[in-house]
Design a protein around this motif. Structure first.
Motif, PDB file in Angstrom:
ATOM      1  N   TYR A 163       0.834  -1.196   0.000  1.00 58.81           N
ATOM      2  CA  TYR A 163       0.000   0.000   0.000  1.00 58.81           C
ATOM      3  C   TYR A 163       0.868   1.244   0.000  1.00 58.81           C
ATOM      4  O   TYR A 163       1.911   1.294   0.679  1.00 58.81           O
ATOM      5  N   ASN A 164       0.426   2.274  -0.731  1.00 62.67           N
ATOM      6  CA  ASN A 164       1.012   3.604  -0.648  1.00 62.67           C
ATOM      7  C   ASN A 164       0.248   4.396   0.405  1.00 62.67           C
ATOM      8  O   ASN A 164      -0.984   4.413   0.394  1.00 62.67           O
ATOM      9  N   LEU A 165       0.977   5.063   1.294  1.00 62.69           N
ATOM     10  CA  LEU A 165       0.346   5.779   2.404  1.00 62.69           C
ATOM     11  C   LEU A 165       0.666   7.267   2.343  1.00 62.69           C
ATOM     12  O   LEU A 165       1.817   7.682   2.494  1.00 62.69           O
ATOM     13  N   GLY A 166      -0.362   8.056   2.127  1.00 58.69           N
ATOM     14  CA  GLY A 166      -0.218   9.504   2.141  1.00 58.69           C
ATOM     15  C   GLY A 166      -1.577  10.138   2.304  1.00 58.69           C
ATOM     16  O   GLY A 166      -2.605   9.457   2.387  1.00 58.69           O
ATOM     17  N   SER A 167      -1.594  11.448   2.347  1.00 55.79           N
ATOM     18  CA  SER A 167      -2.855  12.164   2.513  1.00 55.79           C
ATOM     19  C   SER A 167      -3.567  12.367   1.183  1.00 55.79           C
ATOM     20  O   SER A 167      -4.765  12.645   1.136  1.00 55.79           O
ATOM     21  N   GLY A 168      -2.802  12.249   0.082  1.00 59.76           N
ATOM     22  CA  GLY A 168      -3.364  12.521  -1.227  1.00 59.76           C
ATOM     23  C   GLY A 168      -3.367  13.995  -1.586  1.00 59.76           C
ATOM     24  O   GLY A 168      -3.844  14.387  -2.646  1.00 59.76           O
ATOM     25  N   ASP A 196      16.060  15.700  -6.029  1.00 61.80           N
ATOM     26  CA  ASP A 196      14.755  16.168  -5.570  1.00 61.80           C
ATOM     27  C   ASP A 196      13.787  16.265  -6.744  1.00 61.80           C
ATOM     28  O   ASP A 196      14.099  16.884  -7.770  1.00 61.80           O
ATOM     29  N   LEU A 197      12.623  15.686  -6.594  1.00 63.56           N
ATOM     30  CA  LEU A 197      11.601  15.718  -7.637  1.00 63.56           C
ATOM     31  C   LEU A 197      10.620  16.852  -7.368  1.00 63.56           C
ATOM     32  O   LEU A 197      10.389  17.215  -6.212  1.00 63.56           O
ATOM     33  N   PRO A 198      10.009  17.413  -8.426  1.00 62.51           N
ATOM     34  CA  PRO A 198       9.071  18.513  -8.206  1.00 62.51           C
ATOM     35  C   PRO A 198       7.880  18.128  -7.345  1.00 62.51           C
ATOM     36  O   PRO A 198       7.486  18.865  -6.441  1.00 62.51           O
ATOM     37  N   ARG A 199       7.288  16.954  -7.607  1.00 63.17           N
ATOM     38  CA  ARG A 199       6.068  16.547  -6.897  1.00 63.17           C
ATOM     39  C   ARG A 199       6.137  15.074  -6.497  1.00 63.17           C
ATOM     40  O   ARG A 199       6.562  14.233  -7.280  1.00 63.17           O
ATOM     41  N   LEU A 200       5.687  14.776  -5.287  1.00 63.99           N
ATOM     42  CA  LEU A 200       5.470  13.399  -4.834  1.00 63.99           C
ATOM     43  C   LEU A 200       4.184  13.398  -4.014  1.00 63.99           C
ATOM     44  O   LEU A 200       4.150  13.922  -2.900  1.00 63.99           O
ATOM     45  N   ILE A 201       3.141  12.832  -4.563  1.00 64.70           N
ATOM     46  CA  ILE A 201       1.839  12.778  -3.890  1.00 64.70           C
ATOM     47  C   ILE A 201       1.301  11.361  -4.018  1.00 64.70           C
ATOM     48  O   ILE A 201       1.348  10.758  -5.093  1.00 64.70           O
ATOM     49  N   ALA A 202       0.790  10.827  -2.914  1.00 62.44           N
ATOM     50  CA  ALA A 202       0.320   9.447  -2.882  1.00 62.44           C
ATOM     51  C   ALA A 202      -1.130   9.323  -3.322  1.00 62.44           C
ATOM     52  O   ALA A 202      -1.953  10.200  -3.069  1.00 62.44           O
ATOM     53  N   ASP A 203      -1.417   8.199  -3.942  1.00 62.05           N
ATOM     54  CA  ASP A 203      -2.786   7.761  -4.150  1.00 62.05           C
ATOM     55  C   ASP A 203      -3.011   6.602  -3.178  1.00 62.05           C
ATOM     56  O   ASP A 203      -2.507   5.497  -3.388  1.00 62.05           O
ATOM     57  N   SER A 204      -3.752   6.834  -2.111  1.00 60.40           N
ATOM     58  CA  SER A 204      -3.986   5.816  -1.079  1.00 60.40           C
ATOM     59  C   SER A 204      -5.371   5.198  -1.194  1.00 60.40           C
ATOM     60  O   SER A 204      -5.904   4.668  -0.206  1.00 60.40           O
ATOM     61  N   THR A 205      -5.926   5.233  -2.391  1.00 57.83           N
ATOM     62  CA  THR A 205      -7.275   4.698  -2.598  1.00 57.83           C
ATOM     63  C   THR A 205      -7.367   3.228  -2.208  1.00 57.83           C
ATOM     64  O   THR A 205      -8.350   2.784  -1.615  1.00 57.83           O
ATOM     65  N   ARG A 206      -6.315   2.454  -2.518  1.00 51.97           N
ATOM     66  CA  ARG A 206      -6.400   1.008  -2.324  1.00 51.97           C
ATOM     67  C   ARG A 206      -6.546   0.639  -0.850  1.00 51.97           C
ATOM     68  O   ARG A 206      -7.421  -0.151  -0.491  1.00 51.97           O
ATOM     69  N   ILE A 207      -5.721   1.207   0.030  1.00 52.00           N
ATOM     70  CA  ILE A 207      -5.815   0.839   1.442  1.00 52.00           C
ATOM     71  C   ILE A 207      -7.114   1.363   2.062  1.00 52.00           C
ATOM     72  O   ILE A 207      -7.682   0.740   2.967  1.00 52.00           O
ATOM     73  N   LYS A 208      -7.602   2.487   1.566  1.00 47.98           N
ATOM     74  CA  LYS A 208      -8.885   2.993   2.069  1.00 47.98           C
ATOM     75  C   LYS A 208     -10.022   2.057   1.666  1.00 47.98           C
ATOM     76  O   LYS A 208     -10.915   1.769   2.467  1.00 47.98           O
ATOM     77  N   ARG A 209      -9.959   1.563   0.443  1.00 48.83           N
ATOM     78  CA  ARG A 209     -11.012   0.674  -0.055  1.00 48.83           C
ATOM     79  C   ARG A 209     -10.918  -0.704   0.585  1.00 48.83           C
ATOM     80  O   ARG A 209     -11.931  -1.272   1.029  1.00 48.83           O
ATOM     81  N   GLU A 210      -9.722  -1.269   0.679  1.00 43.59           N
ATOM     82  CA  GLU A 210      -9.571  -2.653   1.129  1.00 43.59           C
ATOM     83  C   GLU A 210      -9.574  -2.796   2.643  1.00 43.59           C
ATOM     84  O   GLU A 210     -10.093  -3.789   3.169  1.00 43.59           O
ATOM     85  N   LEU A 211      -8.981  -1.837   3.366  1.00 45.30           N
ATOM     86  CA  LEU A 211      -8.861  -1.970   4.815  1.00 45.30           C
ATOM     87  C   LEU A 211      -9.667  -0.935   5.586  1.00 45.30           C
ATOM     88  O   LEU A 211      -9.696  -0.973   6.821  1.00 45.30           O
ATOM     89  N   GLY A 212     -10.282  -0.002   4.886  1.00 44.30           N
ATOM     90  CA  GLY A 212     -11.064   1.016   5.577  1.00 44.30           C
ATOM     91  C   GLY A 212     -10.225   2.053   6.291  1.00 44.30           C
ATOM     92  O   GLY A 212     -10.695   2.698   7.244  1.00 44.30           O
ATOM     93  N   TRP A 213      -8.988   2.249   5.816  1.00 43.34           N
ATOM     94  CA  TRP A 213      -8.121   3.266   6.440  1.00 43.34           C
ATOM     95  C   TRP A 213      -8.719   4.647   6.223  1.00 43.34           C
ATOM     96  O   TRP A 213      -9.072   5.005   5.097  1.00 43.34           O
TER      97      TRP A 213
END
Length: 328
Positions: free
Chosen positions: A248-253, A284-301
């Motif tokens: 899982y990727n973990l971030g605020s999105g 250093d990269l310009p942007r790094l933002i997570a898509d945490s849809t999977r853990i929210k959908r599968e585990l209810g995070w």
């Protein structure tokens, strides 16, 4: 359930340990205290001081305890240092996880949570970054986490060890009551460094590059509160009881630029926080933002601390109460 937490005296590990204890787990922390802090470990957890690079220490540990799950945090974590001292990272990070996995599989452990990283994604093709993004580590540190995930895949195939790799973006914040928080030596993370300027411990904050292709020219990152990370660990640990291995990727999105973080810190602290713009840092990269849809959908995070102002308030509370960190 009795669980082993390697590196449980460190920043993220200590917050996870506290939540585990509060949820009724029997917790054993194994830490060499090279970067962790004895006083960060919850009083109801058992602290064993030892080194994952020493198989004799692990032999004693596994002889004394029967673990159902392991949460592995112990690791060198500095991206820049990993490029200057690659063999330190290859030798220590990989030997540590290989050693603990050797004893885990020999002793019938069936659940393993890996503290992984967003450093697996160098120059991502899509933002926000999902678990389907190709893995391209941009540093030796990221490569060691990639190798750890690959090792776990083989442990699952050979021994049936179910695992979950949690790829954090920018862990931040502190426990709201201010008794544990972030205390690294040296400190390399933006929010605590910014708050050290507010405390007068640094003259100014260096902004590395202000000409990126972002709204204000500074790097944009995804900040996720340490207690929300802790919750994700426990959800993942429980899910492995009757489910397959997973990542899982973990971030605020949500992405915030360096200048935005500084401005919120000024609002929270009431201090000017001077900044100095300087050259970009390599890698250093310009942007790094997570898509945490999977853990929210599968585990209810469901992240509770999903507001940057609140996140920095919790960190500021910790730094005000402990300006010199854990004084042991």
């Amino acid at each position: 359930m009795k669980v082993l937490v390697t590196g449980g005296a460190g920043y993220i590990g200590s917050h996870v340990v506290e939540m585990l204890v509060e949820k009724g787990y029997e917790v054993v922390v194994f830490d060499n205290l090279s970067a962790g802090h004895r006083s960060a470990v919850h009083k109801d957890a058992t602290l064993v001081v030892g080194d994952l690079l020493n198989k004799g220490d692990l032999e004693k540990l596994f002889a004394a305890h029967q673990f159902e799950g392991i949460l592995h945090f112990a690791s060198h974590i500095l991206v820049g240092e990993s490029m200057e001292k690659p063999f330190k990272y290859f030798n220590d990070n990989m030997a540590a996880i290989w050693n603990v996995l050797e004893f885990a599989t020999a002793n019938g452990v069936k659940r393993f949570i890996l503290s992984s990283t967003a450093a697996l994604f160098d120059d991502p093709e899509r933002i926000p970054i999902s678990e389907d993004e190709p893995l391209k580590p941009g540093s030796v540190y990221g490569e060691t986490k990639y190798m750890a995930e690959r090792t776990l895949m083989w442990m699952d195939r050979i021994y049936g060890l179910r695992y979950c790799a949690l790829r954090y973006f920018n862990a931040c914040g502190a426990h709201p009551n201010g008794h544990i928080g972030e205390d690294h030596h040296p400190e390399s993370h933006l929010i605590p460094i910014t708050l050290q300027v507010a405390l007068g411990q640094r003259d100014s904050l260096a902004i590395y590059g202000s000409d990126y292709d972002t709204p204000d020219g500074t790097c944009v990152r995804d900040y996720v509160h340490v207690l929300d990370l802790a919750e994700a660990h426990i959800l993942a640990l429980e899910a492995l009881g009757n489910g397959p291995s997973r990542v899982y990727n973990l971030g605020s999105g949500t992405g915030y630029s360096v200048k935005e973080v500084v401005e919120v810190a000024r609002q929270v602290t009431g201090h000017a926080i001077p900044t100095v713009e300087t050259e970009r840092r390599p890698g250093d990269l310009p942007r790094l933002i997570a898509d945490s849809t999977r853990i929210k959908r599968e585990l209810g995070w469901a992240p509770e601390f999903d507001n940057l102002h609140v996140i920095i308030e919790t960190a500021w509370n910790w730094h005000q109460k402990h300006p010199n960190g854990f004084e042991e």
